[in-house]
Design an enzyme around this catalytic site. Structure first.
Site, short mmCIF file in Angstrom:
data_model
loop_
_atom_site.label_atom_id
_atom_site.label_comp_id
_atom_site.label_asym_id
_atom_site.label_seq_id
_atom_site.Cartn_x
_atom_site.Cartn_y
_atom_site.Cartn_z
N CYS A 109 0.82 -1.21 0.00
CA CYS A 109 0.00 0.00 0.00
C CYS A 109 0.86 1.27 0.00
O CYS A 109 1.56 1.55 -0.96
CB CYS A 109 -0.97 -0.04 1.17
SG CYS A 109 -2.42 1.01 0.97
N HIS A 110 0.83 2.06 1.07
CA HIS A 110 1.63 3.28 1.17
C HIS A 110 3.06 3.02 1.63
O HIS A 110 3.90 3.92 1.59
CB HIS A 110 0.97 4.27 2.15
CG HIS A 110 -0.23 4.95 1.58
ND1 HIS A 110 -1.45 4.35 1.51
CD2 HIS A 110 -0.37 6.19 1.03
CE1 HIS A 110 -2.32 5.19 0.97
NE2 HIS A 110 -1.69 6.30 0.66
#
Length: 179
Positions: A109-110
């Site tokens: 994800c991030h």
């Protein structure tokens, strides 16, 4: 010989499933896992970056990690988590140790955001949550839109995934790397 996996997070804003599902999956497969957070105190997870999730107790603080004791590093996502980790010198040192030693890292994800500040992103092929694509490309990465991507450019393996929907593929790629 049992392989050891290190999970690193901040103490806030960690996407619940991106920490807990890989952690539980690897434990169920017999790997020794440890979770290190910025501080050795409760870690607050979130769901969808907006709703509060459960709290968890890490095993140790980032400052107490000996990265040479681990075979693979996992970095959980969450916008706030990734933003805090990219400013944490202990987290950056752990990442740099893994890359310098040619040890694999998995980030979802991030989480790939942290590689920019760790100065370990140039020429890596990876995926991530779509909102950080431009940041990664501007730092020299080659971004792809895939559920999971494995890159060995630069002498170390980076396994990346886009979001919680990709966790089954993410877990399978980590398992394959450890096998």
């Amino acid at each position: 010989m049992t392989k050891h996996v290190l999970f690193i997070t901040s103490n806030a804003g960690i996407e619940h499933d991106e920490l807990i599902k890989p952690l539980e999956f690897l434990k169920s497969k017999g790997f020794a896992t440890q979770h290190a957070a910025e501080h050795h105190k409760a870690v607050q997870t979130v769901v969808g970056d907006q709703e509060l999730g459960e709290k968890y107790s890490p095993d140790l603080a980032l400052a107490d990690v000996d990265p040479s004791a681990y075979d693979l590093l996992v970095i959980a996502g969450g916008t706030v988590n990734a933003d805090l980790l990219r400013l944490n010198s202990d987290a950056l040192n752990i990442i740099q140790h893994f890359t310098d030693q040619g040890k694999p890292i998995a980030a979802i994800c991030h989480a790939p955001w942290v590689f920019i500040n760790a100065e370990r992103i140039k020429d890596k092929n990876l995926t991530s949550y779509k909102s950080i694509r431009l940041d990664l490309e501007n730092a020299g990465a080659n971004w792809v839109d895939e559920a999971v991507h494995r890159c060995n450019t630069g002498g170390w393996v980076l396994i990346t995934s886009r979001n919680p929907d990709d966790i089954p593929e993410f877990n399978a790629a980590i398992l394959k790397e450890l096998s």
